[in-house]
Design a protein around this motif. Sequence first.
Motif, PDB file in Angstrom:
ATOM      1  N   GLU A 193       0.591  -1.170   0.216  1.00  0.00           N
ATOM      2  CA  GLU A 193      -0.310  -0.168  -0.601  1.00  0.00           C
ATOM      3  C   GLU A 193       1.289   1.254  -0.424  1.00  0.00           C
ATOM      4  N   ARG A 196       1.539   2.006  -3.288  1.00  0.00           N
ATOM      5  CA  ARG A 196       0.969   2.476  -4.279  1.00  0.00           C
ATOM      6  C   ARG A 196       0.703   4.253  -4.057  1.00  0.00           C
ATOM      7  N   LYS A 197       0.552   4.337  -3.024  1.00  0.00           N
ATOM      8  CA  LYS A 197       0.589   5.804  -2.952  1.00  0.00           C
ATOM      9  C   LYS A 197       1.757   6.525  -2.707  1.00  0.00           C
ATOM     10  N   LYS A 200       1.472   7.573  -6.182  1.00  0.00           N
ATOM     11  CA  LYS A 200       0.617   8.327  -7.156  1.00  0.00           C
ATOM     12  C   LYS A 200       0.992   9.820  -6.868  1.00  0.00           C
ATOM     13  N   VAL A 241       1.577  11.979   1.548  1.00  0.00           N
ATOM     14  CA  VAL A 241       1.575  10.208   1.451  1.00  0.00           C
ATOM     15  C   VAL A 241       0.586   9.716   1.978  1.00  0.00           C
ATOM     16  N   LYS A 242       0.181  10.533   3.864  1.00  0.00           N
ATOM     17  CA  LYS A 242      -1.258   9.254   4.607  1.00  0.00           C
ATOM     18  C   LYS A 242      -2.184   9.559   4.458  1.00  0.00           C
ATOM     19  N   LEU A 244      -3.152  10.180   0.897  1.00  0.00           N
ATOM     20  CA  LEU A 244      -3.003   9.956  -0.133  1.00  0.00           C
ATOM     21  C   LEU A 244      -4.681   8.398  -0.640  1.00  0.00           C
TER      22      LEU A 244
END
Length: 244
Positions: A193, A196-197, A200, A241-242, A244
């Motif tokens: 995960e 993935r973030k 982005k 990031v947190k 996203l």
Amino acid sequence: MQGSPGKAIDYFFEGARLIVKPGFRRFILIPLLINLVIFVVVTIALFHAFGDFFTQIQAWSPTWLNWLTWLLWPLVGFVFLVVYGYSFNIITNFLAAPFFGLLAEKIETELTGTAPPDEPWGQLIPRTLQREAVKLWYFVSRGLLIFALFVVLFFIPGANLLGVLIGVIWSCWCMAVQYSDYPADNHQLSFRELRRKLNKQQLTSYSYGGIILLGSMVPVLNIFVTPIAVAGATLYWVREVKQL
């Protein structure tokens, strides 16, 4: 592509200013000592490997091709520096992971006023080392494929620079993932995960990793880059990031 190289630069230098503030210095002492030992070992190994490589190349090449060997040495030297910075970070982070996780936790608490979920040292150390092993497998397994591609392209005229570029981009991604994982792991976000973030915000992530890689390629400076990288990555985590 989303993100901004300018943000990556800001996170890195803000992280550098943050770790020298009172309250954070004690969390970087042990990592710096670990970095110092690894710096000596890896730097000596690099010089020996670089010298042995060119000795072998000259021994294998016909005399009339010696000029080509010396023509290639700047490119090969750059590749060795990339490998040096990459290896330095991988080894350092495996050994210093619990301390970097604690540094990320303290920085996040300072920034947000809320601490990540508390975890006893008896659980934290084995879990973080296991997480480092997962990351190491990810980096090594895919890194070997990148290296194989680099070797093939290196011997194709005009394509060797492409091989170097692919290797550098991969190393930048690894650095971004490695250091962003400390604050992410404090919240027990899965490694998949996190990737993935980060993907982005590709421009920010790859640029941040590139700054770390560049600093890691410079002897002596690389001793101090890793705690700064943790601090900057924690800033990146908290602010972008947190969410996203």
